[in-house]
Design a protein around this motif. Structure first.
Motif, mmCIF file in Angstrom:
data_model
loop_
_atom_site.group_PDB
_atom_site.id
_atom_site.type_symbol
_atom_site.label_atom_id
_atom_site.label_comp_id
_atom_site.label_asym_id
_atom_site.label_seq_id
_atom_site.Cartn_x
_atom_site.Cartn_y
_atom_site.Cartn_z
ATOM 1 N N ILE A 75 -62.932 103.100 -13.216
ATOM 2 C CA ILE A 75 -63.220 102.065 -12.234
ATOM 3 C C ILE A 75 -63.256 100.686 -12.889
ATOM 4 O O ILE A 75 -63.795 100.499 -13.975
ATOM 5 C CB ILE A 75 -64.565 102.361 -11.521
ATOM 6 N N GLN A 76 -62.654 99.704 -12.211
ATOM 7 C CA GLN A 76 -62.667 98.313 -12.651
ATOM 8 C C GLN A 76 -63.468 97.507 -11.634
ATOM 9 O O GLN A 76 -63.232 97.614 -10.428
ATOM 10 C CB GLN A 76 -61.243 97.767 -12.732
ATOM 11 N N SER A 77 -64.409 96.705 -12.091
ATOM 12 C CA SER A 77 -65.304 95.965 -11.201
ATOM 13 C C SER A 77 -64.980 94.481 -11.206
ATOM 14 O O SER A 77 -64.686 93.897 -12.259
ATOM 15 C CB SER A 77 -66.768 96.158 -11.613
ATOM 16 N N ASN A 123 -54.726 105.557 -10.826
ATOM 17 C CA ASN A 123 -55.528 106.268 -11.819
ATOM 18 C C ASN A 123 -55.160 107.745 -11.725
ATOM 19 O O ASN A 123 -55.591 108.452 -10.825
ATOM 20 C CB ASN A 123 -57.022 106.074 -11.561
ATOM 21 N N GLY A 128 -61.937 106.584 -10.114
ATOM 22 C CA GLY A 128 -61.911 105.376 -9.299
ATOM 23 C C GLY A 128 -60.929 104.336 -9.805
ATOM 24 O O GLY A 128 -60.356 104.450 -10.895
ATOM 25 N N MET A 136 -63.661 98.246 -7.691
ATOM 26 C CA MET A 136 -64.922 98.014 -6.974
ATOM 27 C C MET A 136 -65.142 96.511 -6.850
ATOM 28 O O MET A 136 -65.095 95.781 -7.845
ATOM 29 C CB MET A 136 -66.097 98.654 -7.714
ATOM 30 N N ASN A 145 -66.182 107.839 -8.410
ATOM 31 C CA ASN A 145 -65.858 106.543 -7.834
ATOM 32 C C ASN A 145 -64.692 106.660 -6.848
ATOM 33 O O ASN A 145 -63.961 107.643 -6.839
ATOM 34 C CB ASN A 145 -65.509 105.555 -8.947
ATOM 35 N N ASP A 146 -64.548 105.621 -6.055
ATOM 36 C CA ASP A 146 -63.545 105.599 -4.989
ATOM 37 C C ASP A 146 -62.300 104.826 -5.439
ATOM 38 O O ASP A 146 -62.326 104.073 -6.415
ATOM 39 C CB ASP A 146 -64.121 104.914 -3.744
ATOM 40 N N ASN A 147 -61.240 104.985 -4.661
ATOM 41 C CA ASN A 147 -60.065 104.140 -4.902
ATOM 42 C C ASN A 147 -60.409 102.668 -4.727
ATOM 43 O O ASN A 147 -59.995 101.823 -5.505
ATOM 44 C CB ASN A 147 -58.933 104.524 -3.956
ATOM 45 N N THR A 156 -63.980 100.346 -3.444
ATOM 46 C CA THR A 156 -65.359 100.296 -2.956
ATOM 47 C C THR A 156 -65.751 98.848 -2.692
ATOM 48 O O THR A 156 -65.487 97.962 -3.511
ATOM 49 C CB THR A 156 -66.347 100.886 -3.981
#
Length: 582
Positions: free
Chosen positions: A239-241, A260, A271, A274, A299-301, A303
């Motif tokens: 996941i990348q925020s 991913n 994910g 995000m 995590n989601d695709n 968020t």
């Protein structure tokens, strides 16, 4: 215009691993690289990941990701069809394509035209390619003739997946752009995204093109207006925020994706993106591809957390590990329009969460006890396609007042479609639930102390009109808050599944945004009865008034020039008239 068609056959042959396409065109395997190189045709077949060439085959082993990418580097042609012959066939849903449409057996791929397509094996089974037949068409053509080859399968790439009653493709690639907008496409934020403010994103200012995740995250940072074009496939391994970003518009260029592919039991490796505490963000034509549903509380695709005024349009969400698109932590004023949700990879079993099928598409509100979500999570889902594998949560809602309109629910294997959770207030109208869908909606407000919910089902196909509730909250009616012009329910399936329907189907060019040409003269509403005398409705109450430009784009107020105003009255009459403002 006269069309010229060119067929190129690429075969995996004995020692040379090559074949003739025309008398003057061959593709040979370079001894110094993992590529098949076209000597005169500008065609390359590149192997990646764990893929290898061996014994006249492209081998893709079990247990790791493998790819082969077919590309055409010339300026005069595009790839429109590829027939794949397997020496050892892959299991269902283990092969995906970065663009275009691939059938369920992974033997035929089609596209309206692309320069490159990557085929990926997720490693769920071993597979071996023995032959590829590639068809090229002139870059100005919209169709091409199929080349034929002994032993190859050149059938259409459109196929229904098991359990789905739609003819939609099972491809993992984005739907091909038709080059024009649907006449029903408002091409603007709608519903809750227009209440008390609006979503303008970058206003298409300050364009930048990104080809890596680090470039995307960097471009999104800050509050300066910026228009970001995603080019090619950007791979991530977790996941990348992005935090506190504002005033951004993100466009996915045709054939691009955020991807991913890593199947892992580690939450941090799941994910894609995000957004936290972001405001005034537009995301259009982006394809999100995950590694497949896996119940690890991952995590989601995509968020949304604590975000406000967000418009997500014409995106393609595939195979999210936890969810495809979730919103929580007080996110508000959201419009999700013309998006496609689907699962093409079989769900992974044995996750720590206990469920062997976690294909849970959209969760709106993460906890019954998150009382700070009260009065938030207000969202309009319009013209979306809940497609293959969308098992649950299409969406499942807590707290939010959510309008679900003109959406198409085509997966007959779903446990349920719309979930009414605690304190949800849902208004679902003019949606289509295909024959075989067992539960168009289901109540999930069942936990002691958390049993309040409201839902209105009205004018849907495949679901009865009804209102159900528990608790003292009044029923939500979106038309008491904002204006919206819904298409007639009979038009939903054809509009959503068209080549310019739901999914990453927009015609985008870097620096220019969305091509706004429409497929036909705009149809403002299938229920419009024509130009009527104002006096004939003088005794009736105005229920809804909607303003459009002459191009059919919905507006918040009258603009200079010609405006089209549609008024709906309590007596059922609909009046449409032109108003000129100097």
């Amino acid at each position: 215009m006269k069309r010229y068609y060119f067929a190129l056959m690429v075969m995996v042959a004995m020692a040379l691993f090559s074949t003739k396409a025309f008398a003057d065109s061959t593709v040979t395997l370079s001894s110094s690289s993992k590529n098949l190189v076209g000597t005169t045709s500008n065609v390359t077949v590149a192997l990646g990941g764990s893929a290898s060439k061996s014994s006249n085959l492209i081998k893709m082993p079990k247990g790791s990701s493998s790819t082969f990418t077919v590309s055409y580097s010339g300026s005069d042609k595009v790839i429109t069809k590829i027939a794949i012959t397997w020496s050892k066939a892959p299991t269902s849903s283990s092969i995906s394509a970065s663009t275009g449409s691939i059938n369920s057996a992974a033997t035929s791929w089609t596209s309206s035209g692309t320069k490159s397509v990557k085929f990926t094996s997720n490693g769920k089974s071993e597979s071996k390619v023995s032959k590829l037949v590639i068809t090229l068409a002139s870059s100005g053509s919209s169709s091409s003739e199929s080349s034929s080859s002994s032993g190859s399968n050149s059938s259409s790439g459109s196929s229904s997946s098991s359990g789905s009653s739609t003819s939609g493709s099972s491809s993992s690639g984005s739907s091909s752009s038709s080059g024009s907008l649907s006449s029903y496409d408002k091409n603007a934020p709608v519903g809750w995204a227009t209440v008390g403010g609006n979503v303008t994103g970058s206003s298409d200012k300050n364009a930048v093109t990104v080809t890596s995740m680090s470039e995307l995250v960097s471009a999104m940072s800050g509050t300066t207006q910026k228009t970001i074009y995603i080019k090619g496939t950007i791979s991530v391994s977790g996941i990348q925020s992005v935090k506190d970003a504002q005033n951004k518009t993100i466009y996915g260029l045709p054939g691009s994706a955020l991807y991913n592919s890593k199947h892992s039991s580690k939450v941090a490796e799941s994910g894609i993106l995000m957004l936290k505490n972001c405001k005034n963000i537009i995301i259009r034509n982006v394809t999100f591809k995950g590694a497949g549903a896996y119940d690890i509380d991952g995590n989601d695709n995509l968020t949304l957390q604590g975000c406000d005024y967000i418009w997500i349009d014409h995106c393609d969400f595939q195979d999210g590990v936890d969810g495809n698109l979730d919103a929580n932590n007080g996110s508000d004023h959201i419009a999700v329009t013309w998006c496609r949700f689907r699962y093409l990879i079989s769900p992974w079993k044995g996750g720590s969460g206990g469920s062997d099928d976690h294909r849970n598409t959209c969760l709106w509100g993460g906890s019954d006890s998150k009382t700070s979500d009260k009065g938030k999570l207000r969202t309009t889902f319009a013209n979306c396609w809940f497609d293959t594998g969308c098992h649950e949560r299409n969406p499942r809602v807590r707290y939010g007042q959510v309008h679900i309109v003109n959406c198409y629910f085509s997966y007959t294997g779903a446990n349920y479609c719309i979930g009414a959770g605690y304190a949800s207030n849902i208004y679902a109208e003019k949606n289509v639930f295909v024959s075989g869908v067992k539960n168009p909606w289901k109540c999930y407000a069942t936990k002691s102390g958390y049993t309040d919910y409201n839902i209105t089902m009205k004018g849907n196909s495949g679901a009865s009109d009804e209102q159900k509730k528990s608790g003292s909250n009044s029923f939500f009616n979106p038309y008491s808050v904002y204006s919206y012009s819904a298409m007639d329910v009979s038009k939903v399936k054809s509009a959503i599944t068209a080549s310019n329907g739901a999914g990453a189907t927009l015609s985008i060019s870097a620096g220019s945004g969305v091509k706004k040409v429409r497929a036909s003269l705009p149809t403002i509403d299938a229920e419009t009865t024509g130009i009527e005398n104002v006096e004939s409705n003088s005794a009736a109450e105005v229920i809804e008034k909607t303003i459009f430009s002459v191009n059919g784009i919905q507006q918040q107020q009258l603009q200079k020039g010609i405006n089209i105003v549609k008024t709906r009255y309590s007596n059922g009459k609909v009046e449409t008239k032109k108003i000129f403002v100097r």
